[in-house]
Motif scaffolding. Structure first.
Motif, PDB file in Angstrom:
ATOM      1  N   ASN A 113       0.812  -1.213   0.000  1.00 34.93           N
ATOM      2  CA  ASN A 113       0.000   0.000   0.000  1.00 34.93           C
ATOM      3  C   ASN A 113       0.848   1.266   0.000  1.00 34.93           C
ATOM      4  OD1 ASN A 113      -2.812  -0.893  -0.133  1.00 34.93           O
ATOM      5  ND2 ASN A 113      -2.142  -2.099   1.618  1.00 34.93           N
ATOM      6  N   PHE A 114       2.071   1.172   0.454  1.00 29.27           N
ATOM      7  CA  PHE A 114       2.984   2.303   0.283  1.00 29.27           C
ATOM      8  C   PHE A 114       3.218   2.531  -1.211  1.00 29.27           C
ATOM      9  CE2 PHE A 114       7.210   4.215  -0.076  1.00 29.27           C
ATOM     10  CZ  PHE A 114       7.030   5.343   0.692  1.00 29.27           C
ATOM     11  N   TRP A 117       0.124   4.072  -2.673  1.00 27.93           N
ATOM     12  CA  TRP A 117       0.065   5.497  -2.319  1.00 27.93           C
ATOM     13  C   TRP A 117       0.950   6.321  -3.257  1.00 27.93           C
ATOM     14  CZ3 TRP A 117       4.098   8.217   0.613  1.00 27.93           C
ATOM     15  CH2 TRP A 117       3.757   9.546   0.876  1.00 27.93           C
ATOM     16  N   TYR A 121      -2.466   7.836  -5.210  1.00 22.08           N
ATOM     17  CA  TYR A 121      -3.047   8.787  -4.264  1.00 22.08           C
ATOM     18  C   TYR A 121      -2.211  10.063  -4.220  1.00 22.08           C
ATOM     19  CZ  TYR A 121      -6.007   5.036  -2.494  1.00 22.08           C
ATOM     20  OH  TYR A 121      -6.937   4.038  -2.380  1.00 22.08           O
ATOM     21  N   LEU A 123       0.299  12.605  -2.824  1.00 18.84           N
ATOM     22  CA  LEU A 123       1.466  12.353  -1.965  1.00 18.84           C
ATOM     23  C   LEU A 123       1.445  13.293  -0.761  1.00 18.84           C
ATOM     24  CD1 LEU A 123       4.190  11.708  -4.683  1.00 18.84           C
ATOM     25  CD2 LEU A 123       2.829  10.057  -3.388  1.00 18.84           C
ATOM     26  N   THR A 124       0.397  13.126   0.019  1.00 16.65           N
ATOM     27  CA  THR A 124       0.209  13.888   1.254  1.00 16.65           C
ATOM     28  C   THR A 124      -0.094  12.901   2.367  1.00 16.65           C
ATOM     29  OG1 THR A 124      -2.169  14.100   0.920  1.00 16.65           O
ATOM     30  CG2 THR A 124      -0.771  15.842  -0.040  1.00 16.65           C
ATOM     31  N   GLY A 127      -3.517  11.686   1.830  1.00 15.10           N
ATOM     32  CA  GLY A 127      -3.548  10.696   0.750  1.00 15.10           C
ATOM     33  C   GLY A 127      -3.065   9.337   1.225  1.00 15.10           C
ATOM     34  N   MET A 128      -2.027   9.328   2.055  1.00 15.84           N
ATOM     35  CA  MET A 128      -1.517   8.075   2.596  1.00 15.84           C
ATOM     36  C   MET A 128      -2.565   7.429   3.511  1.00 15.84           C
ATOM     37  SD  MET A 128       1.795   7.282   4.987  1.00 15.84           S
ATOM     38  CE  MET A 128       3.071   7.256   3.751  1.00 15.84           C
ATOM     39  N   GLU A 130      -5.787   7.822   3.426  1.00 20.10           N
ATOM     40  CA  GLU A 130      -6.877   7.331   2.582  1.00 20.10           C
ATOM     41  C   GLU A 130      -6.505   5.997   1.932  1.00 20.10           C
ATOM     42  OE1 GLU A 130      -9.586   8.717  -1.254  1.00 20.10           O
ATOM     43  OE2 GLU A 130      -7.911   9.977  -0.622  1.00 20.10           O
ATOM     44  N   CYS A 131      -5.282   5.909   1.459  1.00 19.79           N
ATOM     45  CA  CYS A 131      -4.806   4.686   0.812  1.00 19.79           C
ATOM     46  C   CYS A 131      -4.885   3.498   1.774  1.00 19.79           C
ATOM     47  CB  CYS A 131      -3.366   4.884   0.329  1.00 19.79           C
ATOM     48  SG  CYS A 131      -2.613   3.392  -0.355  1.00 19.79           S
ATOM     49  N   TYR A 132      -4.353   3.672   2.974  1.00 18.84           N
ATOM     50  CA  TYR A 132      -4.334   2.566   3.934  1.00 18.84           C
ATOM     51  C   TYR A 132      -5.736   2.222   4.432  1.00 18.84           C
ATOM     52  CZ  TYR A 132       0.717   2.156   3.971  1.00 18.84           C
ATOM     53  OH  TYR A 132       2.022   1.939   3.604  1.00 18.84           O
ATOM     54  N   ASN A 134      -8.542   2.591   2.708  1.00 17.41           N
ATOM     55  CA  ASN A 134      -9.206   1.903   1.598  1.00 17.41           C
ATOM     56  C   ASN A 134      -8.717   0.469   1.433  1.00 17.41           C
ATOM     57  OD1 ASN A 134     -10.748   4.139   0.963  1.00 17.41           O
ATOM     58  ND2 ASN A 134      -9.383   4.845  -0.665  1.00 17.41           N
TER      59      ASN A 134
END
Length: 170
Positions: A113-114, A117, A121, A123-124, A127-128, A130-132, A134
């Protein structure tokens, strides 16, 4: 390592690696378990090659994807071999198997997920996050798949090991 033991290990690994190519729910694959098994059973210098090799074989047939995500996925599964080496190479108990599954799935979740991201997503920090968030449903699937295939691989290996001598003389 006796030849019969090596043959059993190689056959189990090939069987599980082929399962990845069959239709399956997202993230319920045998690759994490393959890494744990390889780490527990094979020499350190080659153990990481098995999950990475299974991924390369599968991706060459299925198709490759974004390089940052791909690299993080491969690193996550190579890491499962190191977890298998650390937790399962010398002593396997139900607690250690469970800890290895949890550690392997967690490492894969964090690394893959990194990579997602970085590509998908903003790169904030938001955003990170939200990625994790989701990706949490996929983490559950990884745990299920890793637990199922880890039990299948290690259980099959133990069962075969106990019965192999009797088959040889039957």
């Amino acid at each position: 390592m006796p030849r019969s033991q090596l043959t059993t290990i190689v056959l189990l690994i090939l069987l599980v690696a082929m399962v990845r190519l069959l239709p399956h729910p997202m993230n319920i694959t045998p690759v994490g378990a393959l890494g744990l098994f390889a780490g527990a059973m094979l020499p350190a210098r080659i153990m990481w090659l098995l999950p990475v090799g299974a991924l390369l074989l599968g991706d060459s047939l299925i198709g490759f994807y974004s390089l940052p995500i791909l690299l993080m996925v491969y690193l996550g599964f190579a890491g499962s071999a190191w977890i298998g080496r650390a937790l399962l190479a010398h002593r396997r108990t139900p607690f250690r198997l469970g800890a290895a599954v949890l550690a392997s799935a967690s490492l894969f979740f964090l690394l893959s997920n990194f990579g997602a991201w970085l590509v998908l997503y903003p790169l904030t920090l938001a955003g990170m996050a939200e990625c994790y968030v989701n990706a949490l449903p996929f983490f559950g699937n990884s745990l299920i798949g890793d637990a199922f295939y880890t039990l299948l691989m290690f259980g099959s290996y133990e069962w075969i090991s106990r019965h192999q001598d009797s088959w040889r003389y039957a």
